[in-house]
Design a protein around this motif. Structure first.
Motif, PDB file in Angstrom:
ATOM      1  N   VAL A   1    -175.640  61.816 -69.564  1.00  0.00           N
ATOM      2  CA  VAL A   1    -176.344  60.539 -69.701  1.00  0.00           C
ATOM      3  C   VAL A   1    -175.460  59.374 -69.289  1.00  0.00           C
ATOM      4  N   SER A   2    -174.153  59.622 -69.135  1.00  0.00           N
ATOM      5  CA  SER A   2    -173.237  58.543 -68.781  1.00  0.00           C
ATOM      6  C   SER A   2    -171.937  59.127 -68.243  1.00  0.00           C
ATOM      7  N   LYS A   3    -171.276  58.347 -67.395  1.00  0.00           N
ATOM      8  CA  LYS A   3    -169.934  58.695 -66.944  1.00  0.00           C
ATOM      9  C   LYS A   3    -168.948  57.724 -67.584  1.00  0.00           C
ATOM     10  N   GLU A   4    -167.840  58.242 -68.066  1.00  0.00           N
ATOM     11  CA  GLU A   4    -166.846  57.438 -68.771  1.00  0.00           C
ATOM     12  C   GLU A   4    -165.451  57.708 -68.215  1.00  0.00           C
ATOM     13  N   THR A   5    -164.495  56.865 -68.596  1.00  0.00           N
ATOM     14  CA  THR A   5    -163.086  57.073 -68.296  1.00  0.00           C
ATOM     15  C   THR A   5    -162.280  56.718 -69.535  1.00  0.00           C
ATOM     16  N   ASP A   6    -161.382  57.591 -69.932  1.00  0.00           N
ATOM     17  CA  ASP A   6    -160.468  57.269 -71.022  1.00  0.00           C
ATOM     18  C   ASP A   6    -159.426  56.264 -70.531  1.00  0.00           C
ATOM     19  N   VAL A   7    -159.027  55.371 -71.411  1.00  0.00           N
ATOM     20  CA  VAL A   7    -157.944  54.431 -71.127  1.00  0.00           C
ATOM     21  C   VAL A   7    -157.070  54.312 -72.365  1.00  0.00           C
ATOM     22  N   PHE A   8    -155.999  53.536 -72.232  1.00  0.00           N
ATOM     23  CA  PHE A   8    -155.136  53.254 -73.377  1.00  0.00           C
ATOM     24  C   PHE A   8    -155.539  51.941 -74.029  1.00  0.00           C
ATOM     25  N   MET A   9    -155.571  51.929 -75.341  1.00  0.00           N
ATOM     26  CA  MET A   9    -155.688  50.699 -76.123  1.00  0.00           C
ATOM     27  C   MET A   9    -154.272  50.288 -76.514  1.00  0.00           C
ATOM     28  N   VAL A  10    -153.867  49.111 -76.112  1.00  0.00           N
ATOM     29  CA  VAL A  10    -152.512  48.637 -76.392  1.00  0.00           C
ATOM     30  C   VAL A  10    -152.578  47.236 -76.990  1.00  0.00           C
TER      31      VAL A  10
ATOM     32  N   ALA B   1    -153.768  51.853 -86.199  1.00  0.00           N
ATOM     33  CA  ALA B   1    -152.458  52.432 -85.874  1.00  0.00           C
ATOM     34  C   ALA B   1    -151.756  51.630 -84.784  1.00  0.00           C
ATOM     35  N   VAL B   2    -152.511  51.159 -83.790  1.00  0.00           N
ATOM     36  CA  VAL B   2    -151.912  50.379 -82.699  1.00  0.00           C
ATOM     37  C   VAL B   2    -151.444  49.021 -83.214  1.00  0.00           C
ATOM     38  N   ILE B   3    -152.283  48.326 -83.984  1.00  0.00           N
ATOM     39  CA  ILE B   3    -151.918  47.008 -84.501  1.00  0.00           C
ATOM     40  C   ILE B   3    -150.707  47.098 -85.427  1.00  0.00           C
ATOM     41  N   ALA B   4    -150.657  48.150 -86.238  1.00  0.00           N
ATOM     42  CA  ALA B   4    -149.546  48.303 -87.186  1.00  0.00           C
ATOM     43  C   ALA B   4    -148.262  48.773 -86.516  1.00  0.00           C
ATOM     44  N   GLY B   5    -148.346  49.183 -85.247  1.00  0.00           N
ATOM     45  CA  GLY B   5    -147.159  49.658 -84.541  1.00  0.00           C
ATOM     46  C   GLY B   5    -146.811  51.104 -84.813  1.00  0.00           C
ATOM     47  N   ARG B   6    -147.714  51.834 -85.477  1.00  0.00           N
ATOM     48  CA  ARG B   6    -147.449  53.251 -85.708  1.00  0.00           C
ATOM     49  C   ARG B   6    -147.625  54.064 -84.431  1.00  0.00           C
ATOM     50  N   ALA B   7    -148.324  53.500 -83.462  1.00  0.00           N
ATOM     51  CA  ALA B   7    -148.500  54.134 -82.165  1.00  0.00           C
ATOM     52  C   ALA B   7    -148.387  53.061 -81.083  1.00  0.00           C
ATOM     53  N   ALA B   8    -147.818  53.449 -79.949  1.00  0.00           N
ATOM     54  CA  ALA B   8    -147.675  52.498 -78.849  1.00  0.00           C
ATOM     55  C   ALA B   8    -148.993  52.283 -78.119  1.00  0.00           C
ATOM     56  N   ALA B   9    -149.861  53.302 -78.153  1.00  0.00           N
ATOM     57  CA  ALA B   9    -151.127  53.219 -77.437  1.00  0.00           C
ATOM     58  C   ALA B   9    -152.151  54.134 -78.078  1.00  0.00           C
ATOM     59  N   GLY B  10    -153.391  53.710 -78.037  1.00  0.00           N
ATOM     60  CA  GLY B  10    -154.489  54.548 -78.476  1.00  0.00           C
ATOM     61  C   GLY B  10    -155.250  55.055 -77.268  1.00  0.00           C
TER      62      GLY B  10
ATOM     63  N   GLU C   1    -153.356  62.091 -84.647  1.00  0.00           N
ATOM     64  CA  GLU C   1    -154.812  62.247 -84.702  1.00  0.00           C
ATOM     65  C   GLU C   1    -155.367  61.551 -85.935  1.00  0.00           C
ATOM     66  N   VAL C   2    -156.431  60.757 -85.730  1.00  0.00           N
ATOM     67  CA  VAL C   2    -157.073  60.009 -86.807  1.00  0.00           C
ATOM     68  C   VAL C   2    -158.582  60.204 -86.696  1.00  0.00           C
ATOM     69  N   PRO C   3    -159.363  59.756 -87.692  1.00  0.00           N
ATOM     70  CA  PRO C   3    -160.805  60.014 -87.645  1.00  0.00           C
ATOM     71  C   PRO C   3    -161.555  59.381 -86.487  1.00  0.00           C
ATOM     72  N   GLY C   4    -161.192  58.145 -86.069  1.00  0.00           N
ATOM     73  CA  GLY C   4    -161.992  57.506 -85.029  1.00  0.00           C
ATOM     74  C   GLY C   4    -161.439  56.165 -84.601  1.00  0.00           C
ATOM     75  N   GLY C   5    -162.319  55.359 -83.963  1.00  0.00           N
ATOM     76  CA  GLY C   5    -161.889  54.121 -83.336  1.00  0.00           C
ATOM     77  C   GLY C   5    -161.256  53.104 -84.267  1.00  0.00           C
ATOM     78  N   THR C   6    -161.815  52.941 -85.455  1.00  0.00           N
ATOM     79  CA  THR C   6    -161.257  51.978 -86.404  1.00  0.00           C
ATOM     80  C   THR C   6    -159.824  52.332 -86.760  1.00  0.00           C
ATOM     81  N   GLU C   7    -159.565  53.621 -86.956  1.00  0.00           N
ATOM     82  CA  GLU C   7    -158.216  54.085 -87.318  1.00  0.00           C
ATOM     83  C   GLU C   7    -157.265  54.021 -86.114  1.00  0.00           C
ATOM     84  N   ILE C   8    -157.795  54.234 -84.910  1.00  0.00           N
ATOM     85  CA  ILE C   8    -156.968  54.063 -83.703  1.00  0.00           C
ATOM     86  C   ILE C   8    -156.490  52.620 -83.617  1.00  0.00           C
TER      87      ILE C   8
END
Length: 280
Positions: free
Chosen positions: A118-127, A182-191, A172-179
């Protein structure tokens, strides 16, 4: 951080436990007996998320409901659960179809039956805005020994491992809110999640995060989204696909999905689920 979480909660992005009873018959039999069609989805805006009274919102839900209505089915019951509960809930007979940003891939194709894309997507990094750690590719994660965060069960996990990112650097986290958290808190460099999801979260983040350039992502990060059904419902899926082919791209469909950012660039083209299952 607490303010960001409160913003998401105030928008209705609340995961509700999956408590629907199990059903072992075919979906066609369930519908014929007058029972509801249980549409399962996780809170993954803009593709799927709950509105007031768990009303199914998001562009994939809009497409799914539009096809079902065209087939004459209007008795649809929304069931909201976390991402990890979608496929198990479908297999256990607690859900009849599942939506959201569900990428079609071989592993999932071995367990459930997908509609045509139903759609084409591309993964990217959230920084973080400005990309202070300069993460634009999976190679950057490796060379900088940086941690990435993504949703449990997301396709980006296997892509990252394939491209050399050690499991120790994948959170690994449950979903977008947790991604986002983690990025805002600096626990991960990118989502890592889909471009439309990152764009949606970035708009709601008050300028705290941004999406990297999707053109820099590997070919494997291109994906197609489908609607999932039980393997026992292949006859129903065939009829669903017939109506989907007629409905996809029509002015009616594009209008229904446009509110959540779906446009002509999101259309899946001529790629078939058979091809995606074999090559993803």
């Amino acid at each position: 951080m607490e303010r960001m979480i409160k913003i998401f909660l105030s928008m209705g992005l609340v995961v509700v436990g999956l408590t629907a009873p199990a059903y072992t018959g075919d979906l066609a039999d369930r519908v014929a007996s007058g029972k509801t069609i249980r549409l399962g989805f996780a809170s993954e805006p803009p593709q799927a998320y709950p509105g007031e009274g768990n009303k199914p919102l998001g562009y994939v839900n809009a497409i799914a409901e539009g096809v079902l209505r065209s087939m004459g089915y209007t008795n649809i019951e929304p069931v909201v659960t976390d991402w990890g509960g979608l496929i198990p809930g479908l297999q256990a007979g607690r859900l009849d179809l599942i939506t959201g940003g569900m990428y079609i891939n071989k592993k999932r194709c071995d367990n459930i039956t997908f509609s045509e894309p139903v759609s084409k997507e591309t993964d990217v990094f959230m920084v973080k805005t400005g990309n202070p750690e300069q993460i634009t590719t999976y190679k950057d994660l490796v060379t900088k020994s940086a941690t990435m965060v993504t949703g449990a069960g997301y396709a980006g996990i296997e892509i990252a491992k394939k491209l050399g990112v050690p499991a120790s650097q994948i959170m690994e986290v449950p979903g977008g809110t947790e991604i986002l958290a983690a990025v805002i808190a600096g626990r991960a460099a990118a989502g890592v999640t889909s471009y439309t999801v990152v764009q949606d979260i970035a708009k709601k983040s008050g300028g705290k995060v941004e999406a990297t350039n999707p053109a820099l992502m590997p070919e494997e990060s291109s994906a197609w989204i489908g609607i999932g059904f039980r393997n026992s419902d292949k006859d129903f899926v065939a009829k669903f696909n017939t109506e989907l082919k007629r409905y996809l791209g029509t002015p009616e469909m594009m209008k229904a999905a446009a509110e959540d950012g779906y446009d002509e660039k999101a259309l899946p083209g001529d790629t078939t689920t058979e091809w995606v299952c074999a090559h993803r």
